[in-house]
Structure formats: structure tokens, C-alpha cells
Design a protein around this motif. Structure first.
Motif, PDB file in Angstrom:
ATOM      1  N   THR A  74       0.809  -1.208   0.000  1.00  0.00           N
ATOM      2  CA  THR A  74       0.000   0.000   0.000  1.00  0.00           C
ATOM      3  C   THR A  74       0.855   1.276   0.000  1.00  0.00           C
ATOM      4  N   THR A  75       0.201   2.384   0.315  1.00  0.00           N
ATOM      5  CA  THR A  75       0.803   3.714   0.114  1.00  0.00           C
ATOM      6  C   THR A  75       0.825   4.532   1.409  1.00  0.00           C
ATOM      7  N   HIS A  76       1.150   5.812   1.252  1.00  0.00           N
ATOM      8  CA  HIS A  76       1.086   6.759   2.369  1.00  0.00           C
ATOM      9  C   HIS A  76      -0.350   6.868   2.913  1.00  0.00           C
ATOM     10  N   ARG A  77      -1.358   6.491   2.093  1.00  0.00           N
ATOM     11  CA  ARG A  77      -2.762   6.604   2.525  1.00  0.00           C
ATOM     12  C   ARG A  77      -3.281   5.189   2.761  1.00  0.00           C
ATOM     13  N   GLY A  78      -2.676   4.463   3.686  1.00  0.00           N
ATOM     14  CA  GLY A  78      -2.908   3.023   3.733  1.00  0.00           C
ATOM     15  C   GLY A  78      -3.626   2.458   4.944  1.00  0.00           C
ATOM     16  N   HIS A  79      -4.124   3.305   5.871  1.00  0.00           N
ATOM     17  CA  HIS A  79      -4.775   2.731   7.069  1.00  0.00           C
ATOM     18  C   HIS A  79      -5.921   1.793   6.686  1.00  0.00           C
ATOM     19  N   VAL A 127       6.042   7.634  -3.534  1.00  0.00           N
ATOM     20  CA  VAL A 127       4.950   7.424  -4.486  1.00  0.00           C
ATOM     21  C   VAL A 127       5.423   6.580  -5.686  1.00  0.00           C
ATOM     22  N   GLY A 128       4.768   5.439  -5.884  1.00  0.00           N
ATOM     23  CA  GLY A 128       5.098   4.557  -7.010  1.00  0.00           C
ATOM     24  C   GLY A 128       6.118   3.483  -6.681  1.00  0.00           C
ATOM     25  N   ALA A 129       6.738   3.559  -5.501  1.00  0.00           N
ATOM     26  CA  ALA A 129       7.821   2.611  -5.184  1.00  0.00           C
ATOM     27  C   ALA A 129       7.308   1.200  -4.929  1.00  0.00           C
ATOM     28  N   PHE A 154      -2.337   2.047  -5.438  1.00  0.00           N
ATOM     29  CA  PHE A 154      -1.621   3.285  -5.747  1.00  0.00           C
ATOM     30  C   PHE A 154      -2.632   4.339  -6.190  1.00  0.00           C
ATOM     31  N   GLY A 155      -2.185   5.571  -6.273  1.00  0.00           N
ATOM     32  CA  GLY A 155      -3.103   6.658  -6.592  1.00  0.00           C
ATOM     33  C   GLY A 155      -3.038   7.087  -8.051  1.00  0.00           C
ATOM     34  N   LEU A 176       2.789 -12.338 -14.536  1.00  0.00           N
ATOM     35  CA  LEU A 176       2.912 -12.436 -13.072  1.00  0.00           C
ATOM     36  C   LEU A 176       1.551 -12.195 -12.403  1.00  0.00           C
ATOM     37  N   PRO A 177       1.291 -12.883 -11.284  1.00  0.00           N
ATOM     38  CA  PRO A 177      -0.008 -12.764 -10.610  1.00  0.00           C
ATOM     39  C   PRO A 177      -0.118 -11.495  -9.755  1.00  0.00           C
ATOM     40  N   VAL A 178      -0.277 -10.377 -10.438  1.00  0.00           N
ATOM     41  CA  VAL A 178      -0.329  -9.078  -9.743  1.00  0.00           C
ATOM     42  C   VAL A 178      -1.572  -8.321 -10.199  1.00  0.00           C
ATOM     43  N   VAL A 179      -2.267  -7.710  -9.254  1.00  0.00           N
ATOM     44  CA  VAL A 179      -3.399  -6.836  -9.581  1.00  0.00           C
ATOM     45  C   VAL A 179      -2.980  -5.407  -9.260  1.00  0.00           C
ATOM     46  N   PHE A 180      -3.065  -4.545 -10.245  1.00  0.00           N
ATOM     47  CA  PHE A 180      -2.749  -3.122 -10.060  1.00  0.00           C
ATOM     48  C   PHE A 180      -4.059  -2.409  -9.748  1.00  0.00           C
TER      49      PHE A 180
END
Ligand SMILES: Cc1ncc(C[n+]2csc(CCOP(=O)(O)OP(=O)(O)O)c2C)c(N)n1
Ligand SMILES: [Mg+2]
Length: 328
Positions: A74-79, A127-129, A154-155, A176-180
Motif C-alpha cells: 500500500t501507500t502513504h494513505r494506507g490505514h 509514491v510509485g515505489a 496506488f493513486g 505475473l499474478p499481480v493486480v494493479f
């Protein structure tokens, strides 16, 4: 070609208990973040705090479609993502208050929560890392062969980072098994998405990577759930990544110091979106009765009081502990 837009739907495979659990988790996120904001204003939380109030349907819709051993980043807005993935509230609140009992022993704080036991591989404030990390996790899961999936939140702002494009491409060519999962809350700090982004629907960008892209109503927990379920199933079948864009909105400022009104948005705009508050949408869609609402509100209030008490009674993290677990 326009992106597919999913509409509100009720899933036949879910029970009434499941619906109420989703509603309860959304309320839990709302109350946790209201409390966080209050504690921040009282000077009890150091550093920056970014609340996701208004975006709860995204957290809950996604995580309800995952198994515990699936991963989220997750991100900076991840609670909200953390709570929806099952992260313990007591230890999370203690982490925010800088206590020794915090999930990351107070070294992470609001923007760096992680709870590996729950498949939560970290909030990442750069952001984006987190997207290249998700690709790496996807590769690990593919090699492991147990059908696990990684979801990266991500935003809209992050979707303009090079890391998004590189990661999508790699996940697509290696299947690869990834959901964006892009939470398009329409702003990156004060910058409106229409000024930063050349496409109207961010999901259209999936076409460049020969992957499915779908735009969903991010205020509708079931629309998010259904789209995620489909993307996760596809990833588990070895068919590679999906890009989901959820159109959503943050009701609060970027962070607490954000003046918002005047500089970049109006109170009327916020009020318009508040009419589609994901909690109200869910109450209507799930036909939550007044009695059910009262009961859930009571349970959540109790849980929050316990978390705050646990955090407040915990000892401060001792300063020398900052140097523990450092690899150099
Ligand atoms: C690489 C990088 N650049 C800039 C920042 C400062 N920054 C923090 S959040 C943010 C906006 C991110 O917008 P978005 O991706 O839409 O996420 P949102 O805040 O809306 O959830 C920026 C520019 C950062 N943390 N990392
Ligand atoms: Mg944004």
C-alpha cells in the motif's frame, strides 16, 4: 476504445453476514481514521497522517476478494487497506502513537505500517515505489506455484510514475499474478487528475501492456469486490496482471495541513461526493436496518476504545530501539 465500466451488483456467492462484515469493516476504517485525525490534532501523533475517509469501499472491496496469504502493498494513505486486510487495531494504533507495542515497534508510524502475518507487505511512502516490489512478489509467487496473488494499491498521481509503466510491462510479459489497483481520488496533493493525466480513464493504460483494464465505481464496495475477484481469478490462472481503476474521492485534505478550499477545490465539490459516501451506498445496497446499524456502530465504538486504551497505556518506544534490526 473505452474502458469497461462495471456497475453496481450484488454477488450471489456472498451471504448477508458477508455483506454486514464488509459494512462493519468500512465503518471501522472510518472511525479509526476519525480518531487518528483527532489524535493528530491533539499533538499525540508525530509526523504526517493521510486519511482515506471517503475511499473505504476500495480497501474493503479489494481485500474481501483476497485470501489471507495473498499480499497487499500500500501507500502513504494506507490505514484502510491495512484494516481491511486484517491488521490488528491495537498494535496499529500503538504504532501511530509511537509506542513499543506498535506493529513495527514505532519505527514505521502511519506511513510505514506492515503486518506480514496478515499478508500486508507494507505501506510505502515513496509514491510509485511499491509497484516494482509487487512485480517482485508476483515473480516469487509464480515460482512458488501456490496460486498466491499480490495486489498493489496506488493513486492517480502514482500512475504517472515510470515505475507504474515498467512494472505493468514486466508483469504482462512474464504473466505475473499481480493486480494493479489504482484509487483515482482525482487529486495528487492539489493537482487534479485531468491536469496531470493524458487519458480520461486510467484503466485505458492497460492496453499498452496487453492486459485487461477496468474502471469501477470506487464508492460502491460490491463493484470493487466483483472487479477484484475477476482480476484475482485471472492472476491465479496464470494469465497475468489486470489494471483496475476505482473512481473515488477523499473527503478530507491531502494531509492535515492542506488548506483545500480556494487553492484547488470547493466545498460544493466535496459535498457532491459526500452524497455518494461509500457507507451510505452500502447501507442502501445491503438494506442495513436501523437495528443492525446501531449494533455495528456499538461494536466498532467498543473496538476503537479498546485500541486507543491499549495504545495509550503502552510504554513509549525507547530511543535506542531505533537502531535494532538495522542491516548494514
Ligand atoms: C516519489 C515521490 N514524489 C513525491 C512525493 C510527495 N507526495 C506524497 S503523496 C503525493 C501525491 C500522491 O498522489 P496520488 O498518487 O494520487 O495518491 P493520493 O495522495 O491521492 O492517495 C506526493 C506528490 C513522494 N512521497 N514520493
Ligand atoms: Mg490521488
Amino acid at each position: 476504445m473505452a474502458a469497461k465500466v462495471k456497475s453496481k451488483s450484488a454477488s450471489r456467492s456472498l451471504s448477508r453476514d458477508d455483506y454486514l462484515r464488509m459494512y462493519r469493516t468500512m465503518l471501522c476504517i472510518r472511525r479509526f481514521e476519525e480518531k487518528t485525525d483527532e489524535l493528530f490534532m491533539a499533538g499525540r501523533i508525530k509526523g504526517a497522517v493521510h486519511v482515506s475517509i471517503g475511499q473505504e469501499a476500495c480497501s474493503v472491496g479489494v481485500c474481501s476478494a483476497l485470501n489471507q496469504d495473498d499480499a497487499i502493498l500500500t501507500t502513504h494513505r494506507g490505514h484502510g487497506h491495512s484494516i481491511a486486510k486484517g491488521t490488528r487495531l491495537n498494535e496499529m494504533m500503538a504504532e501511530l502513537l509511537g509506542k513499543a507495542t506498535g506493529l513495527c515497534k514505532a519505527r514505521g508510524g502511519s506511513m510505514h505500517i506492515a503486518d506480514i502475518s496478515k499478508g500486508h507487505y507494507g505501506a510505502h511512502s515513496i509514491v510509485g515505489a511499491n509497484m516494482p516490489m509487487a512485480a517482485g512478489m508476483g515473480l516469487a509467487f509464480q515460482l512458488e506455484g501456490k496460486g498466491r496473488v499480490a495486489v498493489v494499491f496506488f493513486g492517480d498521481g502514482a500512475s504517472n510514475q515510470g515505475s507504474f509503466h515498467e512494472s505493468m510491462n514486466l508483469c504482462a510479459i512474464w504473466k505475473l499474478p499481480v493486480v494493479f489497483f489504482c484509487e483515482n481520488n482525482h487529486y495528487a496533493v492539489s493537482f487534479h487528475v485531468n491536469r496531470s493525466t493524458a487519458v480520461r480513464d486510467i484503466s485505458l493504460r492497460a492496453q499498452s501492456y496487453n492486459a485487461p483494464g477496468v474502471t469501477v465505481d470506487g464508492m460502491d464496495v460490491m463493484a470493487v469486490y466483483e472487479a477484484t475477484k475477476e482480476a484475482v481469478a485471472r492472476a491465479r490462472r496464470g494469465e497475468g496482471p489486470t489494471l483496475i481503476e476505482a473512481k473515488t474521492y477523499r473527503f478530507f485534505g491531502h494531509s492535515r495541513g492542506d488548506p483545500q478550499f480556494g487553492p484547488y477545490r470547493t466545498k460544493e465539490e466535496v459535498e457532491r461526493w459526500r452524497k455518494r459516501d461509500p457507507l451510505l451506498v452500502a447501507e442502501k445496497m445491503f438494506k442495513v436496518t436501523e437495528a443492525e446499524k446501531k449494533a455495528v456502530q456499538g461494536e466498532v465504538a467498543e473496538e476503537m476504545a479498546v485500541a486507543v486504551e491499549f495504545a495509550e497505556k503502552s510504554p513509549e518506544a525507547p530511543l535506542p530501539s531505533a537502531l535494532e534490526d538495522v542491516y548494514a
